[in-house]
Design an enzyme around this catalytic site. Structure first.
Site, short mmCIF file in Angstrom:
data_model
loop_
_atom_site.label_atom_id
_atom_site.label_comp_id
_atom_site.label_asym_id
_atom_site.label_seq_id
_atom_site.Cartn_x
_atom_site.Cartn_y
_atom_site.Cartn_z
N LYS A 283 0.85 -1.20 0.00
CA LYS A 283 0.00 0.00 0.00
C LYS A 283 0.88 1.25 0.00
CE LYS A 283 -4.10 1.82 2.38
NZ LYS A 283 -5.04 1.60 3.49
N GLU A 370 -19.88 -5.01 9.54
CA GLU A 370 -20.83 -4.24 10.33
C GLU A 370 -21.93 -5.10 10.94
OE1 GLU A 370 -18.87 -1.55 7.37
OE2 GLU A 370 -19.90 -3.48 7.23
N ARG A 398 -25.59 -1.27 6.41
CA ARG A 398 -25.23 -2.64 6.06
C ARG A 398 -25.65 -3.64 7.14
NH1 ARG A 398 -20.66 -2.70 2.32
NH2 ARG A 398 -19.58 -4.27 3.54
#
Length: 635
Positions: A283, A370, A398
């Site tokens: 990353k 979630e 969600r």
């Protein structure tokens, strides 16, 4: 060839490795320059430059489909699909979106702002392809962080059951979501990264086996099973897991080696059925500062490319709501060991990283999950703990079934803290926190509240933790507060369902909620210049409403305006209108909020102006609704 000349990804075909490396450098330069100037996601896109070029080198993008998970990792994709010349408008009003949008470009095959959706969408496209008898490749690119989402695992489970459905899943493994990943799956992937390269059996294995005198031909039917058994031994543990789920596993592949990527993808396209290519990336690759601070440089406000430091504001700003939330929660948690902060891979965004640093035993990160976060909180609450579920408004959507089924039906005392409620700005429709008032208001047992400023936020945190009769939710906005005085301790809870009058007037009643309280007060000042005096209420609670306060004033004044930073349909204004109607109080009502549209990416103030939510616009709308005789242009 220069990056600016690429308007179609098929133009990559035939380029040499050296030419592709030059394009990769140009992508990173353009990406860095753009985000440094205007802000945006940084680390995710920098890490997938070679992955994008290597994959697209093996596809015909006039026919084949690529589905990116989340979308913020797809900046290189945008730069080679005709958006180079407009890339400087990234995340700005009427400019290039920060996520993928089908309406923006024909190569954005599926829109994405939330995680873990790509495999499901790609499998749907592959099944439709097969049903129609068509021939094209379908590729889903998903990060290891998104793989922690239950939906991704559900899709893998389904795809692995379809051995004749060609589907390529590219796992972009950089060991990160926004923060470092948590959970068993990332741990397995990390083991894979640390293992040596996987040595697959040679293609001529069967031919060599058949050469064994008196044995080879007689065992021919068993060769396939023997080969598979040996392959199991060659594939490391994580690969074996994917293989057991029905995927052909390939990897891990060096995500920054174009030669290795191209060769692997070419091989993967030849295999029937679902294939997973495990690509190891870094990353922030190519920008040393981002590589060293992968959390801080996941996304950035405008910054100096040389130093990596944010460009300072011209004037000091009040503290952000999320910082006030985190600071207050930590203070309370120090005094109450039953408080448990829960985040779904958004520790820094919600401010819970402060709780993690100070009280790690009272902090839980569940990853991008979630649904699990909400039901986990429900379980904690049954044992007397005080779970504080800190999730952005847009992401709490969600877990809607879990809120109803696991929390509200059982009337469990879970405290939901919804950051980024209302208009969020440059992230656009997928991240606008427009619907939490409407989608939570209709659930029995739920209490809803929103602070007018950061000081009231502190009191509402205490209120939410003290409330044990059932679930309670608090929404608060992205960005900075108003600079009102804050307290370090001694906060008192608010009485549930009680608002306050902030201004008195006999001409119109303005019932405001959360972030719209201060604009309502400012609009009342403008109205006073036209001889109209408004009563302004800070409702504090959308459920239960303070009907003891609202009803007498509505009857007396006879004109009601409601104000909210959320969808009008089913929102706070609807709650007030329904309550008045049920009480047979027939007065005209003007509801002001976000109409039935998707709010596109722009600066929040630009969006509010477009929606008619600035103070002068509110005053103008009140004049137009109720006071035609006094109507004049409001500047």
């Amino acid at each position: 060839m220069h990056l600016s000349e690429i308007t179609h990804p098929n133009q990559l075909h035939g380029l040499s490795i050296r030419q592709l490396q030059q394009i990769a450098r140009q992508i990173r330069d353009k990406h860095l320059q753009t985000v440094a100037a205007s802000g945006g996601h940084l680390g995710p896109g920098l890490g997938v430059v070679e992955l994008t070029l290597g994959l697209y080198q093996t596809l015909d993008l006039d026919r084949d489909k690529v589905i990116w998970d989340v979308g913020h990792q797809a900046y290189p994709h945008k730069l080679i699909t005709g958006r180079y010349s407009s890339f400087h408008t990234l995340r700005q009003k009427d400019g290039i979106a920060g996520y993928l949008k089908r309406c923006e470009n024909k190569f954005d095959h599926f829109g994405a702002g939330h995680a873990s959706t790509s495999i499901s969408a790609a499998l749907g496209m592959a099944l439709a392809r097969d049903q129609k008898g068509e021939k094209f490749k379908v590729v889903a690119i998903i990060g290891d962080g998104a793989l922690t989402g239950g939906m991704a695992l559900e899709a893998i489970n389904h795809a692995g059951h379809l051995p004749k459905t060609n589907l390529l899943v590219v796992l972009n493994d950089n060991e990160m979501s926004i923060s470092p990943n948590v959970g068993a799956i990332p741990r397995y992937l990390n083991k894979m990264r640390l293992s040596g390269p996987v040595q697959f059996l040679k293609d001529n294995f069967e031919e060599q086996f058949k050469q064994i005198p008196f044995v080879g031909e007689s065992l021919s039917p068993e060769l396939g099973r023997i080969k598979e058994g040996m392959k199991r031994l060659a594939v490391p543990k994580v690969g074996a897991v994917f293989e057991e789920l029905g995927f052909t596993y390939m990897g891990p592949v060096d995500g920054h080696s174009l030669e290795e990527l191209i060769a692997t993808f070419q091989q993967a396209h030849q295999i029937q059925g679902p294939v997973l290519v495990h690509v190891a990336t870094v990353k922030g690759k190519g920008y040393e500062i981002a590589e060293k601070d992968q959390v801080g440089y996941h996304a950035q406000s405008p910054f100096n490319l040389t130093t990596g430091k944010a460009i300072p504001s011209n004037k000091p700003k009040p503290p952000a709501y999320s910082k006030v939330f985190a600071h207050t929660l930590v203070k309370l948690a120090e005094q109450n060991p039953k408080i448990i902060g829960i985040t779904a891979a958004m520790a820094t965004g919600t401010g819970l990283d402060k709780l993690q640093a100070k009280l790690p035993n009272q902090y839980i990160d569940v990853g991008i999950a979630e649904q699990h976060a909400v039901t986990l909180a429900a379980g904690l609450s049954t044992e007397g703990m005080r779970p504080v579920v800190a999730i952005y408004s847009t992401f709490l959507q969600r877990a809607y079934d879990q809120i109803i089924h696991d929390v509200c039906i059982q009337n469990l005392p879970v405290f939901f803290c919804m950051d980024r409620a209302g208009i969020v700005g440059a992230d656009g429709p997928t991240h606008q926190g427009m619907y939490d008032i409407a989608y939570l208001r209709c659930i029995p047992n739920m209490v809803l509240m929103a602070p007018k400023d950061e000081a009231e936020l502190q009191r509402m945190i205490v209120t939410g933790i003290d409330y044990t009769k059932g679930p309670i939710a608090m929404r608060f906005p992205r960005g900075n507060g108003y600079g009102v005085p804050l307290m370090e301790e001694g906060w008192e809870p608010l009485e549930i369902g009680k608002g306050e009058i902030l201004r008195h007037g006999d001409d119109v009643l303005m019932v405001s909620y959360g972030t719209m309280v201060n604009p309502a007060l400012q609009a009342a000042e403008v109205l006073s210049e036209h001889g109209i005096q408004a009563t302004v209420i800070n409702a504090r609670f959308a459920k239960p409403l303070d009907t003891e306060l609202i009803f007498p004033l509505a009857k007396k004044i006879g004109r009601v305006v409601t104000l909210e930073e959320g969808c009008v349909m089913g929102g706070f204004g609807s709650a007030v209108a329904e309550a008045l109607l049920d009480a047979d109080i027939m007065v005209p009502i003007k509801r002001i909020g976000v109409p039935d549209i998707l709010v596109e990416h722009a600066e929040p103030n630009e969006s509010k102006a477009e929606l008619g939510l600035t103070s002068p616009q509110i005053a103008q709308r009140v004049l137009e609704a109720f006071f035609q005789q006094q109507l004049s242009a409001v500047s």
